[in-house]
Design an enzyme around this catalytic site. Structure first.
Site, PDB file in Angstrom:
ATOM      1  CD  GLU A   1     127.639  98.031 113.260  1.00  0.00           C
ATOM      2  OE1 GLU A   1     126.696  98.809 113.451  1.00  0.00           O
ATOM      3  OE2 GLU A   1     128.648  98.333 112.587  1.00  0.00           O
TER       4      GLU A   1
ATOM      5  CD  GLU B   1     122.320 101.644 113.970  1.00  0.00           C
ATOM      6  OE1 GLU B   1     123.132 102.331 113.332  1.00  0.00           O
ATOM      7  OE2 GLU B   1     121.810 100.596 113.540  1.00  0.00           O
TER       8      GLU B   1
END
Length: 208
Positions: free
Chosen positions: A123, A128
């Site tokens: 990914e 995040e």
């Protein structure tokens, strides 16, 4: 510009977005492979006033996983994706996001390959944020090398004062055949040069 959504309506644009629902059990994952305690459902996505809100809720009565009735979760949230509707390879992708802080939250803006399975096909994490450390955000490339070993290359950027959840910020990557570069508010903080053992992994188009 080849794709955008300003969220100017009162509902999610189904020509651009789809919902991932449940707990991941339909893919053979428990808690989406991350031990997540929520079940994703459409009603936790709200579009109004030019923004999209993803709302996490405590569910005292429990939420039943639509794909496995034995999974009853005490939290709900939502997850929207462009899989099957929009993919790209090379270019710039960005979003203006206001995160949330608090133990247990993990807001993220990330990409998966169109063909493949998680986590073995990796990914690209554009942003995040760990809710218990809201002054820091992370950008990471996860990939499988030519020996079929999971590898990652990432970095983080922390605020000297305040939290990212205090205001909106623009999170972006620029992806070329040679490198992937991460930005926050147009300031670069991480870059990966695409080595030979990454090229097979990065042959795919990706969806958000």
């Amino acid at each position: 510009m080849v794709w955008e959504d300003q969220f100017n309506g009162t509902q999610l644009d189904a020509t651009k977005w789809a919902h991932d629902l449940g707990t991941g059990s339909q893919y053979g994952l428990w808690g989406w492979g991350n031990g997540e305690l929520q079940s994703y459902q459409e009603e936790n996505t709200v579009v109004s006033d030019g923004t999209l809100k993803i709302i996490a809720k405590q569910e005292p009565a429990g939420v039943v996983d639509p794909f496995n009735a034995s999974n009853v979760m005490n939290y709900s949230s939502s997850k929207i994706i462009t899989a099957g509707l929009f993919t790209f390879r090379y270019g710039r992708v960005q979003a203006r996001i206001k995160t949330v802080d608090g133990q247990g939250f993990w807001p993220a803006f990330w990409m998966l390959p169109t063909d493949g399975s998680w986590p073995c096909d990796g990914e690209i994490d554009i942003m995040e944020s760990l809710g218990n450390a809201p002054q820091t955000v992370y950008g990471t490339l996860h990939y499988v090398n030519e020996d079929n070993e999971l590898r990652s290359s990432g970095d983080s950027k922390s605020l000297v004062q305040g939290k990212y959840s205090d205001d909106y910020h623009i999170y972006a990557i620029e992806w070329t055949p040679e490198k992937i570069t991460w930005f926050i508010d147009n300031e670069q903080y991480h870059q990966v040069t695409i080595a030979e053992d990454m090229k097979e992994f990065l042959r795919e188009h990706y969806f958000i």
